[in-house]
Design a protein around this motif. Structure first.
Motif, PDB file in Angstrom:
ATOM      1  N   ARG A  19       5.031 -14.727   0.958  1.00 32.44           N
ATOM      2  CA  ARG A  19       5.189 -13.885   0.011  1.00 32.44           C
ATOM      3  C   ARG A  19       3.799 -13.709  -0.918  1.00 32.44           C
ATOM      4  N   LEU A  20       2.587 -13.844  -0.109  1.00 31.46           N
ATOM      5  CA  LEU A  20       1.378 -13.639  -0.712  1.00 31.46           C
ATOM      6  C   LEU A  20       0.616 -12.584  -0.593  1.00 31.46           C
ATOM      7  N   GLY A  21       0.127 -11.804  -1.556  1.00 34.09           N
ATOM      8  CA  GLY A  21      -0.686 -10.751  -1.431  1.00 34.09           C
ATOM      9  C   GLY A  21       0.266  -9.627  -1.535  1.00 34.09           C
ATOM     10  N   LEU A  22       1.577  -9.294  -1.353  1.00 31.29           N
ATOM     11  CA  LEU A  22       2.259  -8.451  -1.339  1.00 31.29           C
ATOM     12  C   LEU A  22       2.198  -7.389  -2.559  1.00 31.29           C
ATOM     13  N   GLU A  23       1.737  -7.488  -3.592  1.00 29.77           N
ATOM     14  CA  GLU A  23       1.619  -6.683  -4.347  1.00 29.77           C
ATOM     15  C   GLU A  23       0.215  -5.869  -4.376  1.00 29.77           C
ATOM     16  N   THR A  24      -0.585  -6.393  -3.809  1.00 24.83           N
ATOM     17  CA  THR A  24      -1.903  -5.951  -3.474  1.00 24.83           C
ATOM     18  C   THR A  24      -1.666  -4.928  -2.348  1.00 24.83           C
ATOM     19  N   LEU A  25      -0.810  -5.326  -1.391  1.00 23.89           N
ATOM     20  CA  LEU A  25      -0.462  -4.405  -0.087  1.00 23.89           C
ATOM     21  C   LEU A  25       0.390  -3.145  -0.755  1.00 23.89           C
ATOM     22  N   ARG A  26       1.261  -3.360  -1.823  1.00 24.70           N
ATOM     23  CA  ARG A  26       1.851  -2.201  -2.196  1.00 24.70           C
ATOM     24  C   ARG A  26       0.957  -1.153  -2.545  1.00 24.70           C
ATOM     25  N   HIS A  27      -0.138  -1.458  -3.695  1.00 26.40           N
ATOM     26  CA  HIS A  27      -0.893  -0.585  -4.204  1.00 26.40           C
ATOM     27  C   HIS A  27      -1.902   0.055  -2.961  1.00 26.40           C
ATOM     28  N   ARG A  28      -2.389  -0.906  -1.912  1.00 28.76           N
ATOM     29  CA  ARG A  28      -3.112  -0.278  -0.933  1.00 28.76           C
ATOM     30  C   ARG A  28      -2.296   0.818  -0.142  1.00 28.76           C
ATOM     31  N   LEU A  29      -0.916   0.421  -0.060  1.00 30.50           N
ATOM     32  CA  LEU A  29       0.025   1.180   0.751  1.00 30.50           C
ATOM     33  C   LEU A  29       0.054   2.758   0.204  1.00 30.50           C
ATOM     34  N   ALA A  30       0.078   2.551  -1.214  1.00 31.83           N
ATOM     35  CA  ALA A  30      -0.019   3.974  -2.023  1.00 31.83           C
ATOM     36  C   ALA A  30      -1.088   4.702  -1.616  1.00 31.83           C
ATOM     37  N   GLN A  31      -2.183   3.926  -1.807  1.00 37.72           N
ATOM     38  CA  GLN A  31      -3.487   4.966  -1.734  1.00 37.72           C
ATOM     39  C   GLN A  31      -3.431   5.302  -0.218  1.00 37.72           C
ATOM     40  N   LEU A  32      -2.967   4.649   0.624  1.00 36.50           N
ATOM     41  CA  LEU A  32      -3.001   5.128   2.304  1.00 36.50           C
ATOM     42  C   LEU A  32      -2.007   6.271   2.397  1.00 36.50           C
ATOM     43  N   ILE A  33      -0.981   6.163   1.681  1.00 33.61           N
ATOM     44  CA  ILE A  33       0.067   7.630   1.816  1.00 33.61           C
ATOM     45  C   ILE A  33      -0.485   8.562   1.037  1.00 33.61           C
ATOM     46  N   GLN A  34      -1.192   8.414  -0.171  1.00 39.56           N
ATOM     47  CA  GLN A  34      -1.785   9.551  -0.845  1.00 39.56           C
ATOM     48  C   GLN A  34      -3.062  10.397   0.125  1.00 39.56           C
ATOM     49  N   TYR A  35      -3.653   9.264   1.126  1.00 39.31           N
ATOM     50  CA  TYR A  35      -4.774   9.968   1.774  1.00 39.31           C
ATOM     51  C   TYR A  35      -4.133  10.652   2.851  1.00 39.31           C
ATOM     52  N   ALA A  36      -3.142   9.994   3.506  1.00 38.58           N
ATOM     53  CA  ALA A  36      -2.593  10.824   4.578  1.00 38.58           C
ATOM     54  C   ALA A  36      -1.902  11.962   4.196  1.00 38.58           C
ATOM     55  N   VAL A  37      -1.066  11.989   2.996  1.00 36.95           N
ATOM     56  CA  VAL A  37      -0.583  13.334   2.751  1.00 36.95           C
ATOM     57  C   VAL A  37      -1.592  14.279   2.480  1.00 36.95           C
ATOM     58  N   ASP A  38      -2.878  13.822   1.770  1.00 40.66           N
ATOM     59  CA  ASP A  38      -3.877  14.883   1.476  1.00 40.66           C
ATOM     60  C   ASP A  38      -4.429  15.326   2.567  1.00 40.66           C
ATOM     61  N   CYS A  39      -4.728  14.515   3.662  1.00 41.50           N
ATOM     62  CA  CYS A  39      -5.327  15.026   4.673  1.00 41.50           C
ATOM     63  C   CYS A  39      -4.316  15.747   5.753  1.00 41.50           C
ATOM     64  N   GLY A  40      -3.122  15.241   5.667  1.00 35.98           N
ATOM     65  CA  GLY A  40      -2.124  16.107   6.507  1.00 35.98           C
ATOM     66  C   GLY A  40      -1.614  17.691   6.026  1.00 35.98           C
TER      67      GLY A  40
END
Length: 589
Positions: A568-589
């Motif tokens: 369970r190392l780095g999971l919080e960082t992953l959640r924030h990067r996942l949010a940025q990825l989703i925002q980018y995917a939705v904006d591009c879609g």
């Protein structure tokens, strides 16, 4: 009319008749041979000026006569009686030799390949004479008696996937020295001394020792005893080749087999009939006999004709890498959809390979390559299998339509979705469990989970860090050169990848071939009919990777996220990067 085998060119009809008459000879059941039979065989050999071999069963009947050496006239494995590592074949060979010397290695190897009760080599004088009444004498100078002996030093070589193995210069597991059979060769014997040898006593003592050794080394009866064969061609690097062999050993271990030995060959190209060369096929057959192997696994796809040729020459089941993967899928599929797709893939793969399986090599006996929902269909007529494939295809299409409706429902609710993709055993299910508290099955095995699992995940959203729900799906693991039949059959799983808004590409950074795994996954994604969404590379198992690998990965993939799902190392960082990825995917879609 009895058949004569071997080199018959130049033989007269009278000589062929003499050879055929050998079939009418009978040797006492407790004798290896008699002086009369040996002299007669030597007389014929002298006349034709070629070695002659007679194969005799334990009832004293001549069952095969060949013109040539024991190597040239040996009985094909498929025609030998069924026997195991604890038994001999029940056949002995009486062979003539034109030179005054002990049995050579080729003859002894032929004895080992056939697991003969005994091999008698008669060195002939080149003279002799036939007495009145047809008896022959003076043709045999001396005789040698050879037989196999148990190898007390022979030990079971455990699966490289199950234990920590020694590493080669490339950092990968390498096979141990190939075991060679051991045999005993007598000093020169006269025909009278040879006739005094008790065959029954010899065979019973030998088989008792083989039985003791076999029991001492026998593995779980449910496990296949596997010999892996790898072929390195000119387009492969040594590193890629060794990685392929290690991965195949892991696949065999996951399927429930025990790898006893690995045999390798380097060739410029694949042999069209047998993949490897003729000499290597003989080596494989000999090693299989020596170690008591019951399955040979090749590191590449085999054509139906190659499988038939190899099984005829080796005498045991031969499967390829794809069949091992299919077997793992058959064991792991849990849902109705998964089982249907596995059966469909198995039948489509096996349909062109049915010829020659029938009586000679039944697949309905358990073991790698025989399991799965469709196993009872593998030896039915092609028409019946074709009909079954059609029915399965319709059911899979119905499931595909059902999944499509579910995805449309999710999209209508405007819930973003992310698909977890990556090489098999990268830790996708472990990450899903860590992020969502799901209870997906995890194990340090290849293809531990097959059926897609979707869970809800709350991630921070926007500058206020309010939580937004997304759907995250665990998909089937990819593998280098994923079989085409699996690509077709697992459309429903793969469509989860193409329909997702974004991808998390999980990479096992502790694996020596992590760069190659990334390329393999990207190649498979590039073959998708619909281009997948944007992907975030996530390096897993950083707690098991060394500092040099971490530094290289950070340099090559500066935008990647580094985590350890199990710790369970780095999971919080992953959640924030996942949010940025989703925002980018939705904006591009």
């Amino acid at each position: 009319m009895e058949t004569i085998f071997g080199n018959l060119q130049g033989l007269k009809s009278s000589q062929l008749k003499q050879l055929q008459r050998l079939y009418h000879q009978r040797i006492p059941g407790d004798r290896i041979t008699t002086p009369e039979f040996s002299q007669r065989l030597a007389a014929i050999s002298t006349e034709v000026n070629q070695p002659v071999c007679a194969y005799i069963n334990r009832r004293g009947q001549v069952i095969r006569v060949g013109v040539g050496t024991p190597r040239q006239t040996q009985i094909p494995p498929m025609e030998l009686p069924r026997y195991g590592a604890e038994r001999l074949s029940g056949i002995r060979c009486i062979a003539t030799h034109l030179k005054p010397e002990p049995p050579n290695e080729a003859a002894l190897t032929a004895m080992a390949l056939q697991r003969l009760d005994a091999l008698v080599v008669l060195n002939i004088t080149g003279t002799g004479f036939t007495r009145r009444g047809g008896g022959a004498t003076g043709y045999v100078k001396e005789a040698y008696l050879a037989h196999l002996t148990p190898q007390d030093s022979r030990t079971l070589i455990p699966s490289p996937a199950a234990v920590k193995v020694e590493e080669s210069q490339f950092g990968f597991a390498h096979s141990k020295q190939i075991q060679t059979p051991s045999w005993n060769i007598s000093s020169p014997l006269s025909l009278d001394d040879l006739a005094d040898q008790d065959l029954v006593d010899l065979v019973e003592n030998l088989e008792a020792e083989f039985q003791r050794e076999f029991i001492a080394q026998e593995v779980d009866a449910d496990h296949d005893r596997v010999l892996i064969v790898g072929l390195m061609t000119s387009e492969m690097t040594p590193l890629q080749f060794q990685d392929t062999l290690v991965e195949l050993a892991r696949l065999v271990d996951t399927a429930g087999g025990d790898v006893l030995q690995t045999i390798q060959q380097k060739r410029s190209r694949v042999h069209p009939q047998t993949v490897v060369g003729e000499g290597k096929v003989q080596e494989i057959a000999l090693t299989a006999q020596t170690l008591g192997v019951n399955l040979v696994v090749f590191d590449r796809d085999l054509s139906p004709s190659q499988v038939r040729n190899l099984e005829m020459q080796i005498g045991i089941r031969v499967v390829d890498r794809t069949e091992v993967i299919l077997d793992i899928f058959a064991q792991r599929a849990q849902s109705r959809a998964g089982k249907l797709q596995v059966e469909l893939a198995q039948l489509e793969y096996m349909q062109p390979r049915l010829a020659g399986r029938g009586r000679t090599m039944s697949r309905l006996g358990g073991g790698i390559g025989t399991r799965g929902p469709g196993e009872t269909k593998l030896e039915t007529e092609r028409r019946a299998i074709g009909q079954r494939i059609s029915r399965l295809q319709k059911e899979v299409n119905q499931l595909q339509a059902h999944r499509s409706r579910l995805r449309q429902r999710r999209q209508h609710r405007e819930v973003p979705s992310v698909a977890l993709v990556g090489y098999t055993n990268a830790g996708k299910s472990t990450l899903l469990n860590a992020l969502t508290n799901a209870e997906v099955y995890t194990a340090d095995q290849l293809f531990a989970t097959l059926d897609p699992t979707t869970r809800r995940l709350a991630i921070p959203y926007g500058e206020t860090n309010e939580h937004q729900e997304i759907l995250i799906t665990d998909t089937v693991g990819f593998i280098h050169e994923l079989p085409a039949s699996l690509m077709d059959a697992f459309r429903a799983t793969l469509e989860e990848v193409t329909e997702a808004d974004a991808l998390l590409h999980l990479v096992d950074l502790s694996h020596p071939a992590w760069l190659r795994h990334i390329r393999s996954v990207r190649e498979i994604l590039a073959q998708m009919p619909i281009t997948p969404g944007p992907a975030l590379v996530v390096f897993n198992k950083i707690d098991q990777a060394n500092s040099e690998t971490l530094a290289l990965a950070r340099e090559e993939f500066p935008l990647a996220v580094f985590i350890s799902a199990s710790q369970r190392l780095g999971l919080e960082t992953l959640r924030h990067r996942l949010a940025q990825l989703i925002q980018y995917a939705v904006d591009c879609g």
